[in-house]
Motif scaffolding. Structure first.
Motif, PDB file in Angstrom:
ATOM      1  N   GLU A 115      18.081   8.487  -1.109  1.00  0.00           N
ATOM      2  CA  GLU A 115      17.356   7.853  -2.214  1.00  0.00           C
ATOM      3  C   GLU A 115      17.430   6.333  -2.097  1.00  0.00           C
ATOM      4  O   GLU A 115      16.421   5.635  -2.238  1.00  0.00           O
ATOM      5  N   ARG A 116      18.606   5.814  -1.815  1.00  0.00           N
ATOM      6  CA  ARG A 116      18.776   4.362  -1.667  1.00  0.00           C
ATOM      7  C   ARG A 116      17.950   3.845  -0.488  1.00  0.00           C
ATOM      8  O   ARG A 116      17.333   2.785  -0.572  1.00  0.00           O
ATOM      9  N   ASP A 117      17.921   4.599   0.613  1.00  0.00           N
ATOM     10  CA  ASP A 117      17.138   4.212   1.781  1.00  0.00           C
ATOM     11  C   ASP A 117      15.646   4.187   1.448  1.00  0.00           C
ATOM     12  O   ASP A 117      14.926   3.273   1.860  1.00  0.00           O
ATOM     13  N   LEU A 118      15.181   5.172   0.699  1.00  0.00           N
ATOM     14  CA  LEU A 118      13.772   5.207   0.305  1.00  0.00           C
ATOM     15  C   LEU A 118      13.417   4.029  -0.595  1.00  0.00           C
ATOM     16  O   LEU A 118      12.317   3.474  -0.501  1.00  0.00           O
ATOM     17  N   ILE A 119      14.344   3.626  -1.442  1.00  0.00           N
ATOM     18  CA  ILE A 119      14.116   2.451  -2.288  1.00  0.00           C
ATOM     19  C   ILE A 119      13.996   1.200  -1.418  1.00  0.00           C
ATOM     20  O   ILE A 119      13.118   0.365  -1.636  1.00  0.00           O
ATOM     21  N   LYS A 120      14.853   1.081  -0.418  1.00  0.00           N
ATOM     22  CA  LYS A 120      14.783  -0.066   0.503  1.00  0.00           C
ATOM     23  C   LYS A 120      13.459  -0.051   1.270  1.00  0.00           C
ATOM     24  O   LYS A 120      12.836  -1.093   1.471  1.00  0.00           O
ATOM     25  N   GLN A 121      13.021   1.129   1.708  1.00  0.00           N
ATOM     26  CA  GLN A 121      11.731   1.233   2.396  1.00  0.00           C
ATOM     27  C   GLN A 121      10.591   0.837   1.458  1.00  0.00           C
ATOM     28  O   GLN A 121       9.644   0.169   1.871  1.00  0.00           O
ATOM     29  N   HIS A 122      10.693   1.244   0.207  1.00  0.00           N
ATOM     30  CA  HIS A 122       9.680   0.878  -0.786  1.00  0.00           C
ATOM     31  C   HIS A 122       9.628  -0.642  -0.958  1.00  0.00           C
ATOM     32  O   HIS A 122       8.541  -1.225  -1.073  1.00  0.00           O
ATOM     33  N   ASP A 123      10.786  -1.282  -0.977  1.00  0.00           N
ATOM     34  CA  ASP A 123      10.840  -2.746  -1.100  1.00  0.00           C
ATOM     35  C   ASP A 123      10.101  -3.418   0.057  1.00  0.00           C
ATOM     36  O   ASP A 123       9.389  -4.407  -0.140  1.00  0.00           O
ATOM     37  N   ILE A 124      10.278  -2.890   1.250  1.00  0.00           N
ATOM     38  CA  ILE A 124       9.580  -3.432   2.419  1.00  0.00           C
ATOM     39  C   ILE A 124       8.071  -3.236   2.251  1.00  0.00           C
ATOM     40  O   ILE A 124       7.277  -4.156   2.483  1.00  0.00           O
ATOM     41  N   THR A 125       7.673  -2.047   1.835  1.00  0.00           N
ATOM     42  CA  THR A 125       6.253  -1.758   1.634  1.00  0.00           C
ATOM     43  C   THR A 125       5.644  -2.708   0.611  1.00  0.00           C
ATOM     44  O   THR A 125       4.546  -3.240   0.813  1.00  0.00           O
ATOM     45  N   MET A 126       6.348  -2.945  -0.485  1.00  0.00           N
ATOM     46  CA  MET A 126       5.839  -3.865  -1.502  1.00  0.00           C
ATOM     47  C   MET A 126       5.732  -5.283  -0.941  1.00  0.00           C
ATOM     48  O   MET A 126       4.789  -6.017  -1.265  1.00  0.00           O
ATOM     49  N   GLY A 127       6.682  -5.665  -0.094  1.00  0.00           N
ATOM     50  CA  GLY A 127       6.598  -6.963   0.569  1.00  0.00           C
ATOM     51  C   GLY A 127       5.385  -7.056   1.476  1.00  0.00           C
ATOM     52  O   GLY A 127       4.713  -8.098   1.547  1.00  0.00           O
ATOM     53  N   PHE A 128       5.083  -5.968   2.180  1.00  0.00           N
ATOM     54  CA  PHE A 128       3.889  -5.926   3.032  1.00  0.00           C
ATOM     55  C   PHE A 128       2.617  -6.089   2.194  1.00  0.00           C
ATOM     56  O   PHE A 128       1.694  -6.803   2.573  1.00  0.00           O
ATOM     57  N   ILE A 129       2.560  -5.381   1.069  1.00  0.00           N
ATOM     58  CA  ILE A 129       1.375  -5.465   0.206  1.00  0.00           C
ATOM     59  C   ILE A 129       1.149  -6.909  -0.217  1.00  0.00           C
ATOM     60  O   ILE A 129       0.038  -7.444  -0.105  1.00  0.00           O
ATOM     61  N   ASP A 130       2.206  -7.546  -0.676  1.00  0.00           N
ATOM     62  CA  ASP A 130       2.100  -8.938  -1.104  1.00  0.00           C
ATOM     63  C   ASP A 130       1.672  -9.841   0.055  1.00  0.00           C
ATOM     64  O   ASP A 130       0.785 -10.679  -0.101  1.00  0.00           O
ATOM     65  N   VAL A 137      -6.255  -9.960   2.529  1.00  0.00           N
ATOM     66  CA  VAL A 137      -6.651  -8.551   2.543  1.00  0.00           C
ATOM     67  C   VAL A 137      -6.875  -8.096   1.103  1.00  0.00           C
ATOM     68  O   VAL A 137      -6.067  -8.389   0.218  1.00  0.00           O
ATOM     69  N   GLU A 138      -7.970  -7.394   0.880  1.00  0.00           N
ATOM     70  CA  GLU A 138      -8.313  -6.892  -0.452  1.00  0.00           C
ATOM     71  C   GLU A 138      -7.179  -5.996  -0.978  1.00  0.00           C
ATOM     72  O   GLU A 138      -6.519  -5.296  -0.215  1.00  0.00           O
ATOM     73  N   GLU A 139      -6.964  -6.005  -2.287  1.00  0.00           N
ATOM     74  CA  GLU A 139      -5.815  -5.343  -2.913  1.00  0.00           C
ATOM     75  C   GLU A 139      -5.681  -3.866  -2.539  1.00  0.00           C
ATOM     76  O   GLU A 139      -4.610  -3.417  -2.116  1.00  0.00           O
ATOM     77  N   LYS A 140      -6.757  -3.086  -2.684  1.00  0.00           N
ATOM     78  CA  LYS A 140      -6.670  -1.648  -2.388  1.00  0.00           C
ATOM     79  C   LYS A 140      -6.383  -1.415  -0.909  1.00  0.00           C
ATOM     80  O   LYS A 140      -5.600  -0.535  -0.547  1.00  0.00           O
ATOM     81  N   ALA A 141      -7.013  -2.200  -0.053  1.00  0.00           N
ATOM     82  CA  ALA A 141      -6.782  -2.072   1.388  1.00  0.00           C
ATOM     83  C   ALA A 141      -5.341  -2.445   1.734  1.00  0.00           C
ATOM     84  O   ALA A 141      -4.704  -1.789   2.566  1.00  0.00           O
ATOM     85  N   ALA A 142      -4.814  -3.474   1.089  1.00  0.00           N
ATOM     86  CA  ALA A 142      -3.425  -3.893   1.336  1.00  0.00           C
ATOM     87  C   ALA A 142      -2.451  -2.785   0.933  1.00  0.00           C
ATOM     88  O   ALA A 142      -1.513  -2.473   1.666  1.00  0.00           O
ATOM     89  N   HIS A 143      -2.694  -2.191  -0.227  1.00  0.00           N
ATOM     90  CA  HIS A 143      -1.833  -1.102  -0.699  1.00  0.00           C
ATOM     91  C   HIS A 143      -1.863   0.083   0.261  1.00  0.00           C
ATOM     92  O   HIS A 143      -0.822   0.611   0.655  1.00  0.00           O
ATOM     93  N   LEU A 144      -3.061   0.512   0.625  1.00  0.00           N
ATOM     94  CA  LEU A 144      -3.194   1.671   1.498  1.00  0.00           C
ATOM     95  C   LEU A 144      -2.602   1.397   2.883  1.00  0.00           C
ATOM     96  O   LEU A 144      -1.859   2.220   3.423  1.00  0.00           O
ATOM     97  N   ALA A 145      -2.900   0.238   3.447  1.00  0.00           N
ATOM     98  CA  ALA A 145      -2.389  -0.102   4.777  1.00  0.00           C
ATOM     99  C   ALA A 145      -0.865  -0.164   4.784  1.00  0.00           C
ATOM    100  O   ALA A 145      -0.214   0.353   5.703  1.00  0.00           O
TER     101      ALA A 145
END
Length: 192
Positions: A115-130, A137-145
């Motif tokens: 669970e902690r590892d998945l949270i860390k992975q999520h943090d990276i993903t959110m950093g990528f989106i930003d 990159v358009e918002e929806k495309a950034a989220h999906l990518a």
């Protein structure tokens, strides 16, 4: 026992992973880790807030480096490719491949750590989106990518870390992307 020695963090990490592998994460105490590393418990807490932090101590540095790599990418017109390439080109073997394997196995065997590892992975993903949005990159495309790219890479990474050696992470990542293309567009993969 010395109060402080050069290389204590590395020894603590190695000792913790050995003990986690030998007797399980839950059955290992901070005192045992410190004793195995030949340091005091106080020294342990100088480097890590708890025994789980041994597995995640580099998370923020890794996240920052990955996000910066997206920000520095020369071209983000194919954001999914940018995300998977940044992840595949990162040096995941920093502390050594054997330690990566041990870390992966310990996390996979413990639901709380997973669970902690998945949270860390999520943090990276959110950093990528930003980062992708900051690059235009358009918002929806950034989220999906960011989300899809992170998951595609997770498949490649798991295959890579579970192999005995010689596996090429970039090739495994490319294979996972090719498989995704066949799932999304059956019969059209590789026709670009």
């Amino acid at each position: 026992m010395p109060r402080w020695e050069q290389g204590s963090a590395d020894r603590l990490t190695r000792a913790a992973l050995e003990l986690f592998e030998e007797q399980g994460f839950e059955s290992t105490s901070v005192v045992e880790i410190a004793n195995r590393a030949r340091v005091t418990t106080r020294t342990f807490f100088r480097y890590f807030s708890d025994k789980a932090e041994v597995l995640f101590a580099e998370s923020e540095r890794i996240r920052a480096a990955l996000v910066q790599a997206v920000l520095d990418a020369p071209d983000v017109s194919e954001p999914l490719h940018v995300v998977t390439t940044v992840l595949a080109e990162f040096d995941w073997t920093g502390p050594g491949m054997e330690l990566q394997r041990q870390r992966h196995a310990v996390i996979a065997a413990n639901p709380g750590l997973l669970e902690r590892d998945l949270i860390k992975q999520h943090d990276i993903t959110m950093g990528f989106i930003d980062a992708l949005q900051r690059r235009g990159v358009e918002e929806k495309a950034a989220h999906l990518a960011a989300r899809v790219g992170s998951q595609v890479f997770a498949v490649a990474y798991a295959q890579w870390v579970e192999r005995d050696g010689g596996a090429d992470l970039a090739k495994l990542n490319d294979a996972a992307m090719t498989l995704l293309e066949t799932l999304v567009r059956p019969g059209r993969a590789g026709t670009a």
